[in-house]
Design a protein around this motif. Structure first.
Motif, PDB file in Angstrom:
ATOM      1  N   PHE A  56     -33.435  18.002 -13.481  1.00 20.53           N
ATOM      2  CA  PHE A  56     -33.656  19.439 -13.623  1.00 20.53           C
ATOM      3  C   PHE A  56     -34.162  19.753 -15.033  1.00 20.53           C
ATOM      4  N   ALA A  57     -33.511  19.176 -16.039  1.00 26.77           N
ATOM      5  CA  ALA A  57     -33.938  19.427 -17.418  1.00 26.77           C
ATOM      6  C   ALA A  57     -35.344  18.887 -17.666  1.00 26.77           C
ATOM      7  N   THR A  58     -35.684  17.773 -17.049  1.00 25.83           N
ATOM      8  CA  THR A  58     -36.984  17.144 -17.274  1.00 25.83           C
ATOM      9  C   THR A  58     -38.111  17.884 -16.560  1.00 25.83           C
ATOM     10  N   TYR A  59     -37.866  18.309 -15.338  1.00 26.54           N
ATOM     11  CA  TYR A  59     -38.945  18.824 -14.501  1.00 26.54           C
ATOM     12  C   TYR A  59     -38.883  20.329 -14.251  1.00 26.54           C
ATOM     13  N   CYS A  60     -37.796  20.985 -14.675  1.00 22.44           N
ATOM     14  CA  CYS A  60     -37.674  22.432 -14.445  1.00 22.44           C
ATOM     15  C   CYS A  60     -37.351  23.208 -15.727  1.00 22.44           C
ATOM     16  N   GLU A  61     -37.383  22.557 -16.866  1.00 22.09           N
ATOM     17  CA  GLU A  61     -37.110  23.191 -18.161  1.00 22.09           C
ATOM     18  C   GLU A  61     -35.621  23.475 -18.363  1.00 22.09           C
ATOM     19  N   TRP A  62     -35.330  24.028 -19.533  1.00 20.99           N
ATOM     20  CA  TRP A  62     -33.944  24.288 -19.917  1.00 20.99           C
ATOM     21  C   TRP A  62     -33.390  25.524 -19.230  1.00 20.99           C
ATOM     22  N   SER A  63     -32.126  25.460 -18.860  1.00 22.19           N
ATOM     23  CA  SER A  63     -31.365  26.603 -18.360  1.00 22.19           C
ATOM     24  C   SER A  63     -29.949  26.465 -18.891  1.00 22.19           C
ATOM     25  N   ASP A  64     -29.340  27.577 -19.280  1.00 21.85           N
ATOM     26  CA  ASP A  64     -27.955  27.506 -19.761  1.00 21.85           C
ATOM     27  C   ASP A  64     -26.994  27.045 -18.673  1.00 21.85           C
ATOM     28  N   GLU A  65     -27.437  27.084 -17.429  1.00 20.24           N
ATOM     29  CA  GLU A  65     -26.616  26.538 -16.341  1.00 20.24           C
ATOM     30  C   GLU A  65     -26.331  25.057 -16.562  1.00 20.24           C
ATOM     31  N   LEU A  66     -27.211  24.391 -17.317  1.00 22.12           N
ATOM     32  CA  LEU A  66     -27.002  22.971 -17.587  1.00 22.12           C
ATOM     33  C   LEU A  66     -25.735  22.727 -18.401  1.00 22.12           C
ATOM     34  N   LEU A  67     -25.316  23.714 -19.193  1.00 21.91           N
ATOM     35  CA  LEU A  67     -24.059  23.570 -19.929  1.00 21.91           C
ATOM     36  C   LEU A  67     -22.875  23.526 -18.969  1.00 21.91           C
ATOM     37  N   ASP A  68     -22.963  24.308 -17.885  1.00 21.26           N
ATOM     38  CA  ASP A  68     -21.919  24.232 -16.856  1.00 21.26           C
ATOM     39  C   ASP A  68     -21.934  22.863 -16.186  1.00 21.26           C
ATOM     40  N   TYR A  69     -23.136  22.328 -15.966  1.00 20.95           N
ATOM     41  CA  TYR A  69     -23.246  20.994 -15.380  1.00 20.95           C
ATOM     42  C   TYR A  69     -22.626  19.937 -16.288  1.00 20.95           C
ATOM     43  N   LEU A  70     -22.817  20.070 -17.597  1.00 24.49           N
ATOM     44  CA  LEU A  70     -22.235  19.088 -18.517  1.00 24.49           C
ATOM     45  C   LEU A  70     -20.710  19.111 -18.437  1.00 24.49           C
ATOM     46  N   ALA A  71     -20.129  20.300 -18.346  1.00 27.36           N
ATOM     47  CA  ALA A  71     -18.673  20.394 -18.219  1.00 27.36           C
ATOM     48  C   ALA A  71     -18.210  19.808 -16.887  1.00 27.36           C
ATOM     49  N   PHE A  72     -18.947  20.109 -15.826  1.00 29.39           N
ATOM     50  CA  PHE A  72     -18.604  19.604 -14.502  1.00 29.39           C
ATOM     51  C   PHE A  72     -18.713  18.082 -14.451  1.00 29.39           C
ATOM     52  N   THR A  73     -19.803  17.533 -14.994  1.00 31.69           N
ATOM     53  CA  THR A  73     -19.974  16.082 -14.943  1.00 31.69           C
ATOM     54  C   THR A  73     -18.963  15.367 -15.848  1.00 31.69           C
ATOM     55  N   ALA A  74     -18.516  16.018 -16.918  1.00 28.27           N
ATOM     56  CA  ALA A  74     -17.441  15.422 -17.725  1.00 28.27           C
ATOM     57  C   ALA A  74     -16.185  15.238 -16.879  1.00 28.27           C
ATOM     58  N   GLU A  75     -15.858  16.241 -16.063  1.00 34.12           N
ATOM     59  CA  GLU A  75     -14.711  16.124 -15.154  1.00 34.12           C
ATOM     60  C   GLU A  75     -14.920  14.975 -14.166  1.00 34.12           C
ATOM     61  N   LEU A  76     -16.137  14.900 -13.605  1.00 35.03           N
ATOM     62  CA  LEU A  76     -16.420  13.844 -12.629  1.00 35.03           C
ATOM     63  C   LEU A  76     -16.295  12.460 -13.254  1.00 35.03           C
ATOM     64  N   ILE A  77     -16.801  12.301 -14.470  1.00 29.48           N
ATOM     65  CA  ILE A  77     -16.699  11.004 -15.142  1.00 29.48           C
ATOM     66  C   ILE A  77     -15.224  10.644 -15.365  1.00 29.48           C
ATOM     67  N   ASP A  78     -14.447  11.622 -15.813  1.00 32.91           N
ATOM     68  CA  ASP A  78     -13.029  11.359 -16.092  1.00 32.91           C
ATOM     69  C   ASP A  78     -12.273  10.943 -14.840  1.00 32.91           C
ATOM     70  N   GLU A  79     -12.624  11.525 -13.706  1.00 33.80           N
ATOM     71  CA  GLU A  79     -11.913  11.191 -12.464  1.00 33.80           C
ATOM     72  C   GLU A  79     -12.602  10.072 -11.685  1.00 33.80           C
ATOM     73  N   GLU A  80     -13.704   9.533 -12.240  1.00 32.03           N
ATOM     74  CA  GLU A  80     -14.478   8.461 -11.604  1.00 32.03           C
ATOM     75  C   GLU A  80     -14.992   8.879 -10.222  1.00 32.03           C
ATOM     76  N   GLY A  81     -15.285  10.150 -10.063  1.00 28.93           N
ATOM     77  CA  GLY A  81     -15.873  10.631  -8.808  1.00 28.93           C
ATOM     78  C   GLY A  81     -14.931  10.589  -7.626  1.00 28.93           C
ATOM     79  N   ARG A  82     -13.616  10.654  -7.874  1.00 29.39           N
ATOM     80  CA  ARG A  82     -12.653  10.525  -6.775  1.00 29.39           C
ATOM     81  C   ARG A  82     -12.868  11.541  -5.668  1.00 29.39           C
ATOM     82  N   ARG A  83     -13.301  12.731  -6.015  1.00 25.42           N
ATOM     83  CA  ARG A  83     -13.453  13.779  -4.983  1.00 25.42           C
ATOM     84  C   ARG A  83     -14.574  13.465  -3.996  1.00 25.42           C
TER      85      ARG A  83
END
Length: 359
Positions: free
Chosen positions: A325-352
Motif C-alpha cells: 500500500f505504501a509503495t503503490y498507493c502513497e502515504w496514508s496515516d492509516e498506515l500508522l494504525d497498521y503498524l500498531a496492528f502488525t506489532a500485535e500480530l508479530i508479538d502473538e506470532e499470528g495466533r488469531r
C-alpha cells in the motif's frame, strides 16, 4: 500489444480497479452465455508503478495441476499472456473479497464454499513434486517484504517512510523476527516441512466464486513460486485476519444473525485443506454451508501443516499488504494504525489466524 486501455475484443467491461502494482479488468466474454461456466474474462496487468509485463514463471507454470476432474476443488486458472498482462476465464465477475462486503448470509456461505474449494486446490498444488534442477524462486510477495524490511532495495518515498516508522514503533527485535519468519517460509525444515510449489498470492481477491453455475476459480499466475506450504495457507488466513480487524461488517458479526465470522471461514479453509476431500455432500457446487465445522489441526495421518508457521506466515501477508500500500498507493496515516496492528500480530506470532490457536 499493450492493453493500457480496455480492449473491445474482450467483451463488455463490467468492472475495473487497480493500484500502482496491478490493474484488474473484468469483461463479459463475447462467447459466453449468462450464467455459464466461464462467462467472464479477468485481465490482470501491470500498474503504472510496476516495471515490465505480467508473466507466469515458466518453471512454476509447468507444475500447476489440471483440476478439471478434481471434484470439489477450485480450478487453478493459470493466466495466458494478453498484451502486457494475463488473461483468465472464470464463472464469476466478483471476487470473494467483494462478496465479503455483502452483509447477506448467503454471501458468506458462498465465500465459505469457495474457500473450501481453494483449500483443496492448494492441497493438490502442494502435492506436486518439484523436479530436479533449478528450483522456482520464492513468490514475489515475500521477496518484496524481505527487501523492504531489510532495507536492501531502493524504496518509494512512502515505503521508506513506513520503514522508518516501523523501526521506531516495532523496534529491531520485531523486524528481525519478521525477517526470520520470511526466510523460514521459503526454506525446507526437515522431512515434514519440504519446499513445494506455491500459488504465491492465495487471497480472497484472487478467489472467484461462480455467479450461478460453474466452478470456483483461483486466479493463478505471476506470483507462482516455491516454499513451505504454510506460506500459501498463512497468506489466505492473513487476508481474513486483516478483514476481521479492518471491516466494520465483520467486527460487528456478533450483532449480525446468520453472518459467518472470520473464525468460521478460517475453520472452513483449514478443515478442507486437512481433509483433502470434498464438501460434506461430496459435490462441487453442493451446499455452501458445507465444511463449517471445527476439525482442529490434525488430519487422519497426523499434522498436515505446522500451525505455528501458518500463524507467522499470516503476519507476513498483512505486513506485505501494508508495504505494498505504501509503495503503490502513497502515504496514508492509516498506515500508522497498521503498524500498531502488525506489532500485535508479530508479538502473538499470528495466533488469531489459526482458529484453535498456535500449539
Amino acid at each position: 500489444m499493450n492493453v493500457a486501455s480496455p480492449s473491445p475484443e474482450l467483451g463488455v467491461p463490467v468492472a475495473e480497479y487497480g493500484t500502482g502494482l496491478q490493474i484488474t479488468r473484468v469483461h463479459r466474454a463475447p462467447d459466453g452465455d449468462l450464467g455459464g461456466a466461464g462467462d467472464f474474462l479477468w485481465w490482470h496487468g501491470p500498474g503504472p508503478r510496476r516495471g515490465g509485463p505480467l508473466r507466469v514463471p515458466a518453471r512454476s507454470a509447468a507444475l500447476v495441476p489440471d483440476l478439471g476432474s478434481a471434484e470439489g476443488a477450485a480450478l487453478l486458472a493459470t493466466g495466458t499472456p494478453y498484451g502486457d498482462g494475463l488473461l483468465h476465464r472464470a464463472a464469476g465477475s466478483a471476487s470473494a473479497a467483494a462478496w465479503l462486503r455483502d452483509p447477506r448470509p448467503q454471501a458468506g456461505r458462498l465465500v465459505a464454499h469457495s474457500l473450501a474449494a481453494a483449500a483443496r486446490a492448494l492441497r493438490a498444488l502442494h502435492g506436486v513434486s518439484l523436479p530436479s534442477g533449478p528450483q522456482p524462486l520464492p513468490p514475489p510477495g515475500v521477496r518484496r517484504l524481505r527487501e523492504w524490511a531489510a532495507g536492501t532495495a531502493p524504496l518509494a518515498p512512502a515505503a521508506a517512510r513506513l520503514r522508518r516508522r516501523a523501526r521506531e514503533m516495532w523496534g529491531e527485535g520485531r523486524t528481525e523476527r519478521l525477517l526470520g519468519w520470511a526466510d523460514e517460509a521459503v526454506r525446507a525444515s526437515g522431512t515434514g516441512a519440504p519446499v513445494v510449489p506455491l500459488h504465491g498470492w492465495a487471497s480472497t481477491g484472487s478467489l472467484v466464486p461462480p455467479r450461478s453455475r460453474g466452478r470456483v476459480v483461483l486466479l493463478t499466475g505471476e506470483d507462482l513460486g516455491a516454499g513451505r506450504r504454510e506460506l500459501d495457507l498463512g497468506w489466505m488466513l492473513g487476508d481474513l485476519v486483516e478483514l476481521a480487524w479492518s471491516s466494520p461488517l465483520h467486527r460487528a458479526v456478533a450483532e449480525s444473525p446468520g453472518l459467518l465470522s472470520v473464525t468460521d471461514l478460517q475453520r472452513v479453509f483449514l478443515g478442507a485443506y486437512e481433509a483433502d476431500g470434498s464438501d460434506t455432500d461430496g459435490r462441487e457446487g453442493g451446499s455452501h454451508d458445507a465444511g463449517v465445522r471445527e476439525d482442529g489441526d490434525h488430519g487422519p495421518a497426523g499434522p498436515v501443516y505446522d500451525p505455528v508457521a501458518v500463524g507467522r506466515c499470516a503476519v507476513l501477508r498483512v505486513v506485505t499488504h501494508m508495504r505494498d500500500f505504501a509503495t503503490y498507493c502513497e502515504w496514508s496515516d492509516e498506515l500508522l494504525d497498521y503498524l500498531a496492528f502488525t506489532a500485535e500480530l508479530i508479538d502473538e506470532e499470528g495466533r488469531r489466524a489459526v482458529p484453535r490457536g498456535v500449539s
